[in-house]
Design a protein around this motif. Structure first.
Motif, mmCIF file in Angstrom:
data_model
loop_
_atom_site.group_PDB
_atom_site.id
_atom_site.type_symbol
_atom_site.label_atom_id
_atom_site.label_comp_id
_atom_site.label_asym_id
_atom_site.label_seq_id
_atom_site.Cartn_x
_atom_site.Cartn_y
_atom_site.Cartn_z
ATOM 1 N N LYS A 112 -11.151 0.544 4.349
ATOM 2 C CA LYS A 112 -10.691 1.661 3.563
ATOM 3 C C LYS A 112 -10.427 2.970 4.017
ATOM 4 N N ALA A 113 -11.284 3.251 5.401
ATOM 5 C CA ALA A 113 -10.920 4.532 6.011
ATOM 6 C C ALA A 113 -9.893 4.365 6.890
ATOM 7 N N MET A 114 -9.467 3.302 7.141
ATOM 8 C CA MET A 114 -8.312 3.125 8.205
ATOM 9 C C MET A 114 -6.965 3.832 7.622
ATOM 10 N N ASN A 115 -6.197 4.140 8.744
ATOM 11 C CA ASN A 115 -5.125 4.937 8.638
ATOM 12 C C ASN A 115 -4.039 3.748 7.570
ATOM 13 N N PRO A 116 -3.512 3.997 6.630
ATOM 14 C CA PRO A 116 -2.610 3.257 5.887
ATOM 15 C C PRO A 116 -1.544 2.500 6.730
ATOM 16 N N LEU A 117 -1.009 3.175 7.574
ATOM 17 C CA LEU A 117 0.171 2.653 8.413
ATOM 18 C C LEU A 117 -0.525 1.710 9.348
ATOM 19 N N LYS A 119 -1.641 3.261 -3.326
ATOM 20 C CA LYS A 119 -1.246 4.618 -3.412
ATOM 21 C C LYS A 119 -1.481 5.251 -1.980
ATOM 22 N N ARG A 120 -2.653 5.137 -1.212
ATOM 23 C CA ARG A 120 -2.478 5.824 0.153
ATOM 24 C C ARG A 120 -1.551 5.242 0.761
ATOM 25 N N GLY A 121 -1.051 4.028 0.858
ATOM 26 C CA GLY A 121 0.104 3.454 1.860
ATOM 27 C C GLY A 121 1.296 3.839 1.174
ATOM 28 N N ARG A 122 1.359 4.101 0.108
ATOM 29 C CA ARG A 122 2.633 4.639 -0.748
ATOM 30 C C ARG A 122 2.928 5.925 -0.299
ATOM 31 N N ASN A 123 1.661 7.028 -0.275
ATOM 32 C CA ASN A 123 1.895 8.246 -0.044
ATOM 33 C C ASN A 123 2.084 8.813 1.662
ATOM 34 N N VAL A 124 1.718 7.698 2.358
ATOM 35 C CA VAL A 124 1.734 8.219 3.747
ATOM 36 C C VAL A 124 3.484 8.483 4.093
ATOM 37 N N HIS A 125 3.457 9.484 5.039
ATOM 38 C CA HIS A 125 4.892 9.894 5.403
ATOM 39 C C HIS A 125 5.150 8.992 6.653
ATOM 40 N N SER A 126 6.200 8.465 6.723
ATOM 41 C CA SER A 126 6.854 7.693 7.844
ATOM 42 C C SER A 126 8.367 7.614 7.695
ATOM 43 N N GLN A 127 8.766 7.257 8.860
ATOM 44 C CA GLN A 127 10.257 7.073 8.918
ATOM 45 C C GLN A 127 10.888 6.005 8.251
ATOM 46 N N VAL A 128 11.950 6.491 7.067
ATOM 47 C CA VAL A 128 12.432 5.167 6.416
ATOM 48 C C VAL A 128 13.543 4.836 7.116
ATOM 49 N N PRO A 129 13.618 3.464 7.145
ATOM 50 C CA PRO A 129 14.864 2.827 7.635
ATOM 51 C C PRO A 129 16.219 2.844 6.881
#
Length: 148
Positions: free
Chosen positions: A25-30, A92-102
């Motif tokens: 649970k504590a891991m980086n969502p990415l 939700k954590r995965g959805r909300n993380v900021h990353s580069q969108v292809p």
């Protein structure tokens, strides 16, 4: 090239490492999405081969319909009603993380796809293989139902 026994031992320890749910649970969502992406892709490939497909070009094209961001967004929207509170929190954590969108995905689809992949990664790393398998089977069925 000779490998030392220490190197092999370290590799095996890393591959066999078990994570408590609190650790996962504590891991980086990415990071969760990274492993979830590979697991889902592998499952889709096994499914296509299991259906009797042998042509690699056709399998590659078919797999895209399951693993692309828009498909995974549709999957997670369909699965949300049956997720536990903990699973929904991971999504939700995965959805909300900021990353580069292809370029080939919408930002919204990509965010939900990342949430889906993070959920799969979480279930895998936290040692819930039956729940992981159940959700992946349902995921494939969801896409199959959406095909023309």
């Amino acid at each position: 090239m000779e490998e030392s026994l220490t190197d092999l031992k370290l590799i095996n320890e890393a591959l066999e490492k078990k994570f408590a749910q609190t650790q996962a649970k504590a891991m980086n969502p990415l990071a969760l999405a990274y492993i979830g992406d590979g697991i889902f892709s592998d499952t889709v490939r096994k499914y296509l081969i299991g259906c009797g497909q042998q042509n690699v070009n056709l399998m590659t094209k078919a797999s895209i319909s399951y693993v692309r961001a828009s498909a995974q967004a549709q999957i997670i929207h369909a699965l949300i009603p049956e997720l536990t509170e903990d699973e929904l929190r991971i999504v939700k954590r995965g959805r909300n993380v900021h990353s580069q969108v292809p370029k080939n995905a919408s930002a919204a689809d990509y965010c939900y796809a990342t949430g889906f992949e993070a959920l799969l990664g979480y279930l895998h790393l936290s040692g819930e293989p039956q729940r992981l398998e159940d959700l992946m089977v349902k995921s494939i069925a969801i896409i199959n139902q959406l095909k023309p």
